[in-house]
Design a protein around this motif. Structure first.
Motif: not given
Length: 520
Positions: A90-92, A95-108
């Motif tokens: 999720a952190l990777r 970082a790749e998409h420049g998201r620093q706040q809020g929802l950053i990833a949805v993993l299945g």
């Protein structure tokens, strides 16, 4: 903790104690037992023979809603390996998409779980509801929260739609301190320096006053707003603590100070420390002889592991763990994880009786007992720290015992010397050094029960004689500075200096001749 700081306070910058990693479980209790599922299916008018199709239709609709929205936002990622670190992924992605706040990833990810199924019973020739182990798709929603730091929700996509919420108490504290203007230095999930340790502790204590049920319901609805529409009538979540690590961090002034001390702590926790001591740290009762209770269905296991953060000593009993490790060479962390809480009692009202009296009842897993769980965790770490305070003394044993071996005076009266080799004095020292006396001290009658086998059945005259003898022994110990009286009580506690002397003498008695010669 008081005795540890009395001993090593000059080496310590500050102490923080509170929850570290939290994993909270949301259960739809109506759907977690066969009777409740049967009742729910009756409400939605779904026959048992049609359950599988109904459940599959609900799951497909849920997965489509989650994945469609996540893919449109460029947040979805499927993990082929369930062992892959979700947090790192999720952190990777953030970082790749420049998201620093809020929802950053949805993993299945497909993972094991407990699911609701309808099976045929060969004996009754009827269909029945069963809760059984299986695997299904799970969805992780990771957030970088301005108030709580990195957190996630994990939803099971098949009935009973169990949800887990994970967050880090230290990451949460870092956000609190930033808002309060308290400067700090953080490594991973611990703090090596804090500008104001007392202010930081007050912020950490505020976490316990959180309205956890409302907070978690809000996070669940934020991640999965469709769930309440797919499962009709809506079934609320009951929130409980699946895993709650309660950590005490002792930050040392320099890495060198901890580096000198820690090997001796490891040696003590894996050597002189006995299994019954570990039981007492947890608060499990032991017999007067010091042996575990016969109804204690478990064993104490101590292991040592070398981790990235440092050397970890772990004690495990009845699914519960107590750990000690040197984080990054500068923070001594004491941490307990309570999974089996059936034996822990807390002072509370009975559930559903808000007007009733307070009494000692079993600790609940629900978030309603979060602050009580913290009290239990704090006491476990305090007992452990008090035991650790007895180690690391380079003073020769002869010098430690020199004063004990000389007669002294007490309030103008002559007092004999203590003989650490005499059986009677050894029995006395072992009695006052017992783990259950670490926090609350001991009374005359506590020692009488340990020193006299017939104390419980003694006649009034004999009990008076035994009590008088114990009083004289207490005077002997006070004269030599081994114990101190607790103000305005009838209790006594072993002094910090006395603890060092008693522990060293008792350890020397257990050492072999070869070990003593090596030390010399």
């Amino acid at each position: 903790m008081k005795s540890f700081l009395q001993r090593f306070g000059s080496l310590v910058l500050g102490v923080l104690h509170g929850f570290d990693r939290l994993r909270l479980r949301g259960s739809k209790r109506l759907l977690c037992n066969p009777g409740g599922v049967f009742s729910f299916l009756a409400q939605v008018q779904v026959p048992l023979k049609e359950y599988k199709a109904y459940a599959k239709e609900t799951t497909v609709a849920l997965c489509k809603a989650i994945e469609t929205e996540a893919q449109q936002a460029g947040l979805y990622h499927y993990l082929n390996n369930s062992q892959e670190s979700k947090e790192e992924t999720a952190l990777r992605l953030a970082a790749e998409h420049g998201r620093q706040q809020g929802l950053i990833a949805v993993l299945g990810c497909v993972e094991p779980c407990q699911v609701v199924q309808v099976r045929g019973n060969r004996e009754t020739k009827k269909l029945e509801v069963r809760i059984e182990p299986s695997k299904c798709l799970h969805y992780y929603h990771y957030y970088l929260d301005a108030d709580y730091g990195l957190r996630y929700t994990r939803l099971q996509s098949w009935f009973p739609f169990t949800m887990h919420v994970g967050l880090n108490g230290r990451d949460w504290l870092a956000r609190q301190m930033t808002k309060a203007g308290v400067d700090y230095r953080q490594k991973d999930n611990c703090f090596t320096w804090v500008e104001d340790w007392e202010a930081a502790q007050r912020l950490l204590d505020e976490q316990l006053t959180t309205d956890w049920a409302s907070l978690l319901d809000g996070w669940a609805a934020e991640s999965h707003p469709w769930l309440s529409r797919l499962v009709v009538p809506p079934v609320p979540y009951y929130w409980s603590v699946q895993e709650g690590e309660y950590a005490t961090d002792i930050a040392f002034r320099t890495p060198e100070d901890l580096r000198r001390l820690y090997p001796r702590l490891v040696q003590y926790t894996t050597g002189p420390l006995q299994s019954t001591d570990v039981l007492r740290f947890f608060g499990y009762r032991v017999t007067k002889s010091g042996a575990p209770r016969r109804d204690l269905a478990g064993e104490v296991v101590t292991t040592i592991k070398e981790l990235v953060e440092g050397t970890c000593v772990k004690h495990r009993v009845l699914q519960n763990g107590l750990k000690m490790y040197d984080k990054f060479g500068q923070v001594l962390r004491l941490e307990n994880l309570l999974i089996n809480v059936r034996d822990f009692k807390v002072f509370r009202m009975r559930e559903g009786n808000t007007d009733g009296p307070m009494e000692y009842l079993r600790l609940r897993k629900g978030v309603a007992d979060m602050h009580r769980r913290a009290e239990v965790g704090a006491k476990i770490n305090e007992r452990y720290a008090a035991a650790l305070a007895t180690v690391e003394d380079a003073t020769p044993l002869g010098e430690l015992a020199r004063d004990l071996g000389q007669p002294t005076t007490w309030k103008g009266r002559s007092v004999r010397a203590l003989n650490p080799l005499a059986p009677a004095d050894v029995e006395l020292l072992e009695a006052i050094n017992r783990g259950e006396f670490l926090l609350n001290g001991f009374r005359n009658r506590d020692l009488r029960a340990l020193l006299f086998a017939d104390a419980a059945s003694a006649s009034p005259e004999e009990a008076k004689r035994q009590s008088g003898k114990v009083t004289r022994l207490l005077r002997l110990l006070r004269a030599h500075g081994v114990i101190t009286k607790v103000s305005k009580t009838h209790r006594y506690q072993v002094s910090a200096e006395g603890r060092s002397k008693v522990t060293a003498l008792l350890a020397a008695r257990q050492a072999s001749t070869e070990q003593l010669l090596k030390a010399a």
